[in-house]
Enzyme design. Structure first.
Site, PDB file in Angstrom:
ATOM      1  N   ARG A 104      11.028  47.164  34.408  1.00 33.12           N
ATOM      2  CA  ARG A 104       9.617  47.163  34.917  1.00 33.12           C
ATOM      3  C   ARG A 104       9.061  48.713  34.886  1.00 33.12           C
ATOM      4  NH1 ARG A 104       7.762  44.060  40.496  1.00 33.12           N
ATOM      5  NH2 ARG A 104       8.367  45.833  41.183  1.00 33.12           N
ATOM      6  N   THR A 108       2.560  50.150  35.685  1.00 35.01           N
ATOM      7  CA  THR A 108       1.742  49.108  35.067  1.00 35.01           C
ATOM      8  C   THR A 108       2.650  47.879  35.771  1.00 35.01           C
ATOM      9  OG1 THR A 108       3.338  48.689  33.011  1.00 35.01           O
ATOM     10  CG2 THR A 108       1.119  50.148  32.763  1.00 35.01           C
ATOM     11  N   ASP A 200      15.251  47.338  46.295  1.00 37.58           N
ATOM     12  CA  ASP A 200      15.658  47.384  44.742  1.00 37.58           C
ATOM     13  C   ASP A 200      16.902  46.573  44.364  1.00 37.58           C
ATOM     14  OD1 ASP A 200      14.142  49.174  42.161  1.00 37.58           O
ATOM     15  OD2 ASP A 200      16.370  48.287  42.186  1.00 37.58           O
ATOM     16  N   ASP A 203      18.960  49.024  42.167  1.00 41.81           N
ATOM     17  CA  ASP A 203      19.390  50.301  42.956  1.00 41.81           C
ATOM     18  C   ASP A 203      20.675  50.157  43.975  1.00 41.81           C
ATOM     19  OD1 ASP A 203      17.897  52.095  41.693  1.00 41.81           O
ATOM     20  OD2 ASP A 203      16.340  52.160  43.150  1.00 41.81           O
TER      21      ASP A 203
HETATM   22  C1  PRP Z   1      13.848  44.229  38.775  1.00 36.90           C
HETATM   23  C2  PRP Z   1      14.574  42.940  38.710  1.00 36.90           C
HETATM   24  C3  PRP Z   1      13.987  41.968  37.718  1.00 36.90           C
HETATM   25  C4  PRP Z   1      12.661  42.697  37.824  1.00 36.90           C
HETATM   26  C5  PRP Z   1      11.551  41.491  38.581  1.00 36.90           C
HETATM   27  O1  PRP Z   1      14.375  44.893  37.626  1.00 36.90           O
HETATM   28  O2  PRP Z   1      15.803  42.931  38.449  1.00 36.90           O
HETATM   29  O3  PRP Z   1      14.334  42.136  36.275  1.00 36.90           O
HETATM   30  O4  PRP Z   1      12.619  43.800  38.637  1.00 36.90           O
HETATM   31  O5  PRP Z   1      10.411  41.921  38.716  1.00 36.90           O
HETATM   32  P1  PRP Z   1       9.213  41.239  38.169  1.00 36.90           P
HETATM   33  O6  PRP Z   1       9.497  39.735  38.251  1.00 36.90           O
HETATM   34  O7  PRP Z   1       7.982  41.770  38.529  1.00 36.90           O
HETATM   35  O8  PRP Z   1       9.115  41.388  36.619  1.00 36.90           O
HETATM   36  P2  PRP Z   1      14.026  46.469  37.206  1.00 36.90           P
HETATM   37  O9  PRP Z   1      12.699  46.402  36.444  1.00 36.90           O
HETATM   38  O10 PRP Z   1      13.841  47.184  38.647  1.00 36.90           O
HETATM   39  O11 PRP Z   1      15.003  47.076  36.761  1.00 36.90           O
HETATM   40  P3  PRP Z   1      16.748  47.231  36.636  1.00 36.90           P
HETATM   41  O12 PRP Z   1      17.179  45.806  36.800  1.00 36.90           O
HETATM   42  O13 PRP Z   1      17.180  47.888  35.457  1.00 36.90           O
HETATM   43  O14 PRP Z   1      16.867  48.072  37.994  1.00 36.90           O
HETATM   44  N1  URA Z   2      12.615  44.284  41.689  1.00 36.13           N
HETATM   45  C1  URA Z   2      13.478  44.628  42.637  1.00 36.13           C
HETATM   46  O1  URA Z   2      14.603  44.794  42.403  1.00 36.13           O
HETATM   47  N2  URA Z   2      12.958  44.157  44.145  1.00 36.13           N
HETATM   48  C2  URA Z   2      11.887  43.620  44.210  1.00 36.13           C
HETATM   49  O2  URA Z   2      11.345  43.388  45.227  1.00 36.13           O
HETATM   50  C3  URA Z   2      10.914  43.303  43.063  1.00 36.13           C
HETATM   51  C4  URA Z   2      11.478  43.692  42.074  1.00 36.13           C
END
Ligand code: PRP
Ligand code: URA
Length: 209
Positions: A104, A108, A200, A203
């Site tokens: 994400r 944006t 997160d 993380d």
């Molecule tokens: C997080 C999570 C989802 C997304 C959810 O991933 O694991 O994929 O955010 O958010 P949304 O519903 O608003 O799209 P992130 O983009 O942080 O990537 P990562 O898994 O690589 O940490």
């Molecule tokens: N992605 C995450 O990992 N946590 C949130 O709360 C939203 C998006």
């Protein structure tokens, strides 16, 4: 409209509390996510069709049940979805796995697809898209759209925690997709984080920041 199923089994709810707790360290967090994913897989497979099979026990022949219907495919959204994959595979070891890489954009909040690799027979399979977090719904919608663009038709979504905004967005964009969650939280904050959520997910699973 796809249904929203809250997996309210006491073991899931208990473990989720410690997943949320900021004091839970990376090792424990990963173990708990893995355990909850297994328990959720049990719930999500409740409606899998069965057929009769004749089996000879040591003392008699009988009709017994075996799973029938489409084979399964698991689609973790990278990277946090990987944290739930092994837990689901414990119950569904024969499932094939496809990966969709999305992150994400922090400015944006729009999902950016950077990788996709799917089983060759993915169209024939009943798919479970796996991601711990359903926040705005952008990542889930993009992953499901990618799958549909490749001919997939039977798709379920599995998340640890969802925000009402994300559920509504997925239900509007993909009304044929049922969503299974361990918890439906209160709202999103201005940064798109689920409140109260767990922070997160990527993380916390991998110890990055
Ligand atoms: C997080 C999570 C989802 C997304 C959810 O991933 O694991 O994929 O955010 O958010 P949304 O519903 O608003 O799209 P992130 O983009 O942080 O990537 P990562 O898994 O690589 O940490
Ligand atoms: N992605 C995450 O990992 N946590 C949130 O709360 C939203 C998006």
């Amino acid at each position: 409209m796809g249904k929203l199923v809250i997996c309210d089994h006491p073991l899931i709810q208990h473990k989720l509390t410690f997943i949320r707790d900021e004091r839970t360290n990376t090792k424990e967090f990963r173990e708990l996510v893995d355990e909850v994913a297994t328990l959720m897989a049990y719930e999500i497979t409740r409606s899998i069709p069965l057929e009769n099979m004749t089996v000879q026990t040591p003392v008699a022949q009988t009709e017994s049940k075996v799973i029938s219907g489409r084979m399964l495919g698991l689609i973790p959204i990278l990277r946090a979805g990987l944290g739930m994959l092994e837990g689901v595979l414990k119950l569904l070891p024969a499932a094939k796995v496809g990966h969709v890489g999305l992150f994400r954009d922090p400015e944006t909040m729009q999902p950016v697809e950077y990788y996709i690799k799917l089983p060759t027979d993915v169209q024939e399979r009943e798919l479970i898209v796996i991601d711990p977090m359903l926040a705005t719904g952008g990542s889930a919608i993009a992953a499901i759209t990618s799958l549909k663009n490749r001919g997939c038709t039977q798709i379920k979504m599995m998340n640890l925690i969802a925000a009402p905004e994300g559920v509504a967005a997925v239900q509007e964009a993909h009304p044929d997709v049922d969503i299974y969650v361990a918890a439906l939280d209160d709202h999103l904050n201005e940064h798109g984080y689920i409140i109260p959520g767990l922070g997160d997910a990527g993380d916390r699973l991998y110890g990055t920041k």
